[in-house]
Design a protein around this motif. Sequence first.
Motif, PDB file in Angstrom:
ATOM      1  N   GLU A   1       8.991   3.230  -6.706  1.00  0.00           N
ATOM      2  CA  GLU A   1       8.684   3.612  -8.083  1.00  0.00           C
ATOM      3  C   GLU A   1       8.426   2.406  -8.975  1.00  0.00           C
ATOM      4  OE1 GLU A   1      11.629   6.367  -9.489  1.00  0.00           O
ATOM      5  OE2 GLU A   1      11.265   7.658  -7.747  1.00  0.00           O
ATOM      6  N   LYS A   2       9.265   1.388  -8.812  1.00  0.00           N
ATOM      7  CA  LYS A   2       9.058   0.171  -9.589  1.00  0.00           C
ATOM      8  C   LYS A   2       7.686  -0.421  -9.340  1.00  0.00           C
ATOM      9  CE  LYS A   2      13.523  -1.810 -10.671  1.00  0.00           C
ATOM     10  NZ  LYS A   2      14.421  -2.948 -10.529  1.00  0.00           N
ATOM     11  N   LEU A   3       7.333  -0.441  -8.079  1.00  0.00           N
ATOM     12  CA  LEU A   3       6.032  -0.986  -7.722  1.00  0.00           C
ATOM     13  C   LEU A   3       4.910  -0.124  -8.288  1.00  0.00           C
ATOM     14  CD1 LEU A   3       6.803  -1.996  -4.032  1.00  0.00           C
ATOM     15  CD2 LEU A   3       6.582  -3.532  -5.988  1.00  0.00           C
ATOM     16  N   ALA A   4       5.174   1.185  -8.280  1.00  0.00           N
ATOM     17  CA  ALA A   4       4.151   2.120  -8.741  1.00  0.00           C
ATOM     18  C   ALA A   4       3.790   1.885 -10.209  1.00  0.00           C
ATOM     19  CB  ALA A   4       4.619   3.554  -8.523  1.00  0.00           C
ATOM     20  N   GLU A   5       4.800   1.443 -10.983  1.00  0.00           N
ATOM     21  CA  GLU A   5       4.521   1.161 -12.395  1.00  0.00           C
ATOM     22  C   GLU A   5       3.413   0.135 -12.566  1.00  0.00           C
ATOM     23  OE1 GLU A   5       8.132  -0.017 -14.378  1.00  0.00           O
ATOM     24  OE2 GLU A   5       9.141   1.838 -13.752  1.00  0.00           O
ATOM     25  N   LEU A   6       3.364  -0.796 -11.602  1.00  0.00           N
ATOM     26  CA  LEU A   6       2.331  -1.839 -11.653  1.00  0.00           C
ATOM     27  C   LEU A   6       1.052  -1.415 -10.942  1.00  0.00           C
ATOM     28  CD1 LEU A   6       4.688  -4.828 -10.810  1.00  0.00           C
ATOM     29  CD2 LEU A   6       3.551  -4.451 -13.005  1.00  0.00           C
ATOM     30  N   GLY A   7       1.095  -0.208 -10.406  1.00  0.00           N
ATOM     31  CA  GLY A   7      -0.074   0.273  -9.669  1.00  0.00           C
ATOM     32  C   GLY A   7      -0.098  -0.211  -8.237  1.00  0.00           C
ATOM     33  N   ILE A   8       1.004  -0.834  -7.809  1.00  0.00           N
ATOM     34  CA  ILE A   8       1.080  -1.318  -6.432  1.00  0.00           C
ATOM     35  C   ILE A   8       1.433  -0.148  -5.515  1.00  0.00           C
ATOM     36  CG2 ILE A   8       2.401  -2.772  -4.834  1.00  0.00           C
ATOM     37  CD1 ILE A   8       2.793  -4.716  -7.217  1.00  0.00           C
ATOM     38  N   ILE A   9       0.702  -0.040  -4.457  1.00  0.00           N
ATOM     39  CA  ILE A   9       1.022   0.988  -3.464  1.00  0.00           C
ATOM     40  C   ILE A   9       1.669   0.293  -2.283  1.00  0.00           C
ATOM     41  CG2 ILE A   9       0.097   2.797  -1.965  1.00  0.00           C
ATOM     42  CD1 ILE A   9      -2.427   2.752  -3.838  1.00  0.00           C
ATOM     43  N   PHE A  10       2.874   0.718  -1.932  1.00  0.00           N
ATOM     44  CA  PHE A  10       3.533   0.165  -0.750  1.00  0.00           C
ATOM     45  C   PHE A  10       4.209   1.326  -0.057  1.00  0.00           C
ATOM     46  CE2 PHE A  10       7.328  -2.321   1.022  1.00  0.00           C
ATOM     47  CZ  PHE A  10       6.630  -2.693   2.148  1.00  0.00           C
ATOM     48  N   CYS A  11       3.633   1.757   1.050  1.00  0.00           N
ATOM     49  CA  CYS A  11       4.154   2.943   1.729  1.00  0.00           C
ATOM     50  C   CYS A  11       3.774   2.875   3.195  1.00  0.00           C
ATOM     51  CB  CYS A  11       3.586   4.203   1.091  1.00  0.00           C
ATOM     52  SG  CYS A  11       1.793   4.333   1.192  1.00  0.00           S
TER      53      CYS A  11
ATOM     54  N   PRO B   1       5.648  -8.682  -8.027  1.00  0.00           N
ATOM     55  CA  PRO B   1       6.814  -9.413  -8.523  1.00  0.00           C
ATOM     56  C   PRO B   1       7.908  -9.646  -7.481  1.00  0.00           C
ATOM     57  CG  PRO B   1       6.904  -7.150  -9.264  1.00  0.00           C
ATOM     58  CD  PRO B   1       5.613  -7.288  -8.512  1.00  0.00           C
ATOM     59  N   MET B   2       7.805  -9.035  -6.324  1.00  0.00           N
ATOM     60  CA  MET B   2       8.836  -9.263  -5.292  1.00  0.00           C
ATOM     61  C   MET B   2       8.177  -9.337  -3.928  1.00  0.00           C
ATOM     62  SD  MET B   2      10.384  -5.439  -5.366  1.00  0.00           S
ATOM     63  CE  MET B   2       9.912  -4.974  -7.005  1.00  0.00           C
ATOM     64  N   ASP B   3       8.911  -9.938  -2.999  1.00  0.00           N
ATOM     65  CA  ASP B   3       8.417  -9.966  -1.630  1.00  0.00           C
ATOM     66  C   ASP B   3       8.487  -8.552  -1.059  1.00  0.00           C
ATOM     67  OD1 ASP B   3       8.155 -12.731  -1.787  1.00  0.00           O
ATOM     68  OD2 ASP B   3      10.184 -13.070  -1.033  1.00  0.00           O
ATOM     69  N   LEU B   4       7.443  -8.121  -0.429  1.00  0.00           N
ATOM     70  CA  LEU B   4       7.456  -6.808   0.220  1.00  0.00           C
ATOM     71  C   LEU B   4       7.871  -6.997   1.664  1.00  0.00           C
ATOM     72  CD1 LEU B   4       4.153  -5.285  -1.207  1.00  0.00           C
ATOM     73  CD2 LEU B   4       6.487  -5.085  -2.084  1.00  0.00           C
ATOM     74  N   SER B   5       8.822  -6.167   2.105  1.00  0.00           N
ATOM     75  CA  SER B   5       9.403  -6.433   3.419  1.00  0.00           C
ATOM     76  C   SER B   5       9.464  -5.201   4.306  1.00  0.00           C
ATOM     77  CB  SER B   5      10.816  -6.973   3.232  1.00  0.00           C
ATOM     78  OG  SER B   5      11.447  -7.096   4.459  1.00  0.00           O
ATOM     79  N   THR B   6       9.166  -5.366   5.553  1.00  0.00           N
ATOM     80  CA  THR B   6       9.241  -4.279   6.516  1.00  0.00           C
ATOM     81  C   THR B   6      10.090  -4.699   7.699  1.00  0.00           C
ATOM     82  OG1 THR B   6       6.994  -3.725   5.967  1.00  0.00           O
ATOM     83  CG2 THR B   6       7.882  -2.708   7.920  1.00  0.00           C
ATOM     84  N   TYR B   7      11.004  -3.853   8.067  1.00  0.00           N
ATOM     85  CA  TYR B   7      11.750  -4.128   9.287  1.00  0.00           C
ATOM     86  C   TYR B   7      11.314  -3.139  10.354  1.00  0.00           C
ATOM     87  CZ  TYR B   7      14.737  -7.418   6.961  1.00  0.00           C
ATOM     88  OH  TYR B   7      15.190  -8.514   6.299  1.00  0.00           O
TER      89      TYR B   7
ATOM     90  N   SER C   1       2.497   0.054   7.956  1.00  0.00           N
ATOM     91  CA  SER C   1       2.639  -0.089   6.516  1.00  0.00           C
ATOM     92  C   SER C   1       1.295  -0.248   5.833  1.00  0.00           C
ATOM     93  CB  SER C   1       3.509  -1.307   6.193  1.00  0.00           C
ATOM     94  OG  SER C   1       4.795  -1.112   6.711  1.00  0.00           O
ATOM     95  N   PHE C   2       1.297   0.178   4.577  1.00  0.00           N
ATOM     96  CA  PHE C   2       0.089   0.066   3.772  1.00  0.00           C
ATOM     97  C   PHE C   2       0.478  -0.552   2.445  1.00  0.00           C
ATOM     98  CE2 PHE C   2      -2.810   1.685   0.523  1.00  0.00           C
ATOM     99  CZ  PHE C   2      -4.049   1.372   1.079  1.00  0.00           C
ATOM    100  N   CYS C   3      -0.308  -1.528   2.029  1.00  0.00           N
ATOM    101  CA  CYS C   3       0.018  -2.206   0.791  1.00  0.00           C
ATOM    102  C   CYS C   3      -1.276  -2.482   0.021  1.00  0.00           C
ATOM    103  CB  CYS C   3       0.734  -3.500   1.134  1.00  0.00           C
ATOM    104  SG  CYS C   3       0.974  -4.558  -0.263  1.00  0.00           S
ATOM    105  N   TYR C   4      -1.273  -2.067  -1.238  1.00  0.00           N
ATOM    106  CA  TYR C   4      -2.461  -2.254  -2.068  1.00  0.00           C
ATOM    107  C   TYR C   4      -2.039  -2.857  -3.410  1.00  0.00           C
ATOM    108  CZ  TYR C   4      -6.554  -1.120  -4.942  1.00  0.00           C
ATOM    109  OH  TYR C   4      -7.635  -1.204  -5.780  1.00  0.00           O
ATOM    110  N   ILE C   5      -2.570  -4.037  -3.718  1.00  0.00           N
ATOM    111  CA  ILE C   5      -2.246  -4.690  -4.984  1.00  0.00           C
ATOM    112  C   ILE C   5      -3.500  -4.637  -5.856  1.00  0.00           C
ATOM    113  CG2 ILE C   5      -1.258  -6.751  -6.075  1.00  0.00           C
ATOM    114  CD1 ILE C   5       0.459  -5.799  -3.791  1.00  0.00           C
ATOM    115  N   PRO C   6      -3.405  -3.931  -6.998  1.00  0.00           N
ATOM    116  CA  PRO C   6      -4.603  -3.771  -7.825  1.00  0.00           C
ATOM    117  C   PRO C   6      -5.010  -5.068  -8.519  1.00  0.00           C
ATOM    118  CG  PRO C   6      -2.753  -2.510  -8.731  1.00  0.00           C
ATOM    119  CD  PRO C   6      -2.241  -3.237  -7.548  1.00  0.00           C
ATOM    120  N   LYS C   7      -6.172  -5.023  -9.085  1.00  0.00           N
ATOM    121  CA  LYS C   7      -6.780  -6.180  -9.738  1.00  0.00           C
ATOM    122  C   LYS C   7      -5.824  -6.856 -10.722  1.00  0.00           C
ATOM    123  CE  LYS C   7     -10.932  -7.223 -12.428  1.00  0.00           C
ATOM    124  NZ  LYS C   7     -12.225  -6.707 -12.909  1.00  0.00           N
TER     125      LYS C   7
END
Lengths: 478, 264
Positions: free
Chosen positions: A139-149, A200-206, A189-195
């Motif tokens: 949710e935090k990421l979503a505020e910035l429009g970042i998709i991480f799922c 703001p944080m390291d995205l991590s997958t185990y 994993s899928f990660c999208y960082i908008p323009k």
Amino acid sequence: MSAVLQNLVNQPYRHGFVTDIESEIAPKGLNEETIRLISAKKNEPDWLLDFRLKAYQKWLTMSEPSWQNVHYPKIDFQEISYYAAPKPKKKLASMDEVDPELLRTFEKLGVPMHERAALAGVAVDVVFDSVSVATTYKEKLAELGIIFCSISEAVQKHPDLVREYIGAVVPVGDNFYAALNSAVFTDGSFCYIPKGIKCPMDLSTYFRINTEGSGQFERTLVIAEEGASVSYLEGCTAPQFDTNQLHAAVVELIAMDNADIKYSTVQNWYAGDENGIGGIYNFVTKRGLAKGVNSRISWTQVETGAAITWKYPSCILRGDNSVGEFYSVAVTNHHQQADTGTKMIHLGKNTRSTIISKGISAGKSNSSYRGLVRIAPTAENARNFSQCDSMLVGNQCGAHTFPYIQVRNHSAKVEHEASTSKIGEDQLFYFAQRGIDAEEAVSMIVNGFCKEVFQQLPMEFAVEATKLLSFKLEGSVG
Amino acid sequence: MINNDSQTILDVQNLHASTQGAEILKGINLTVKSGEIHAIMGLNGSGKSTFAKVLAGHPDYEVTQGTIQFEQHDLLALSSEERAQAGIFLAFQYPIEIPGVANSQFLRLAYNTVQTNRGREELDPLEFDDFVREKMKLLEMKPDFLDRSVNEGFSGGEKKRNEILQMALLEPKLGILDETDSGLDIDALKIVAKGVNHLSNKDNAIILITHYQRLLEHIVPDYVHVMEAGRIIRTGGKELALELETHGYDWLHNNPKNSAGASA
């Protein structure tokens, strides 16, 4: 090899346990039916099924690569089960609903993800076998429009993005294992960082393999739009098994104008026992496309596990002034084999690449660096610097370097440096004479050797990596 | 200096040692007491460096006969790191390079390991930094030395000074200096000698292994021993070194007085 080294090397794998969760396993074997089953299980759109089937058709025409400097019995691809999912008891809305057994597994691994994520500011997209169980911080990421799922979720919720970029960097027929992955991947994993967004944080997958005999085919896709930046962490541990497990992941990174993607891996798959029985086959295709001007793709990897590693995280430097980096530490022990390195493909003007590779071989293991630097005719003023250092621990291991340099533009500047050193009795005696035992000595020497690479890792990861290396080499000197 | 109330630090009896099946040491006897400085001289291949390594517990050498008592304890029962912790220090003839490991890191680990084993407080990085910089002044070392990798790219003089610095940090009971003078110019030699003299006191002892009288002008020994073929064949006072310098080692064979044996 002395007794001290032997003891150091012969420590058992610490993450060797199997979590008792009911798995839903597809019948063994690969055919169109299997692929349709996977696609249907995941409720995928037709275009993705077509993507898979196209990859499968390609795969049928291809043969396993044999040029790499590793040896293993032929894999029977019909003996592998291509789908395993933990059976969810119900739909999961929050962490509280996650299988407690699963949470205990993460505790054992030292990944209490809810706390860890909160304390460390790391969002953990946990992949357990093939299905993502929970995603935090979304949710935090979503505020910035970042998709991480998970990529499965992305297929459902952001199909246009996935459709546009999947296979854009690693085409379905790129190589044998990439084709196989494209046909049967189950999650990732899928990660999208908008323009303009700096994540703001390291995205991590185990990642974690849990079902004996099930192949693992992860698919990861990271997209950084113009001016965006992201640091992505991937860490692996796996439980102990006797039968070899195939792991053939595909990771694609795409950086647009002025975008920056940093991808860090600490890999600790089960490496087999001290006699070389068991262990993961890690056949991975990782590639980043520095598509836009001034874009940057940076790979950092610490490879400590797997019976066999076959992996060349690469950069295609298409944008002018784009930058590619590869920082690698590969540690092999016992009977492990690693053939790893990178490819830097310079297409744009003023493109720059740096390769720093540190190979450490102990026990009876073999480690090879294999790297390609290609300067295309279009790449005016391209520059590359490569440094490949090998360290031998004991006298039964091997280190090899295979650099390939192809320059088709006269303005290019390409430098290659290589060295081989050995942790010798004399070094250890020097430490001992100052009161320092062999284990600490090896740890200090090896961490010093890898310093340039560890400096590239995010702080916490660097601490983990340092510990992991010391532990991996325990018993290898003496 | 020789004291009447001194304690025996090292007592070597009939020491035999081999490497790869070849016997190098063939019956060494030597007693070293606190406050004393002993010089061991001899031609190349006489076993001087082997003796030093055996005392320090180098794994390539096997003791086949004899005993070594270090402060009334059986030294041979200890591993090389335990010996270092107990207070044996070897300044290496060829100090080893350790690329990637900063001197400051290495020195601090060595210091803290030894301190812990002697039941003393460790120093944190900041405290240690102050401590080591003070010691460095003694050996006129530049501050950037701390950031450089251990011995990597050091000149001969820098390497030897680093050895003596380590000795200053670890405060051994017995310092063994294996050809510390080799490869030193006269200025460096004086600095190193000054450092060693500063560290020598009534509670510790030093064994100097050297080919040359030159070092002994700056660090004056109480005893001079001459080794040949794995044995001490002559023991005398500091004047013995001068006679050897004048007459050469062959002179000993023509003057077989006071042959062989224990010191003191």
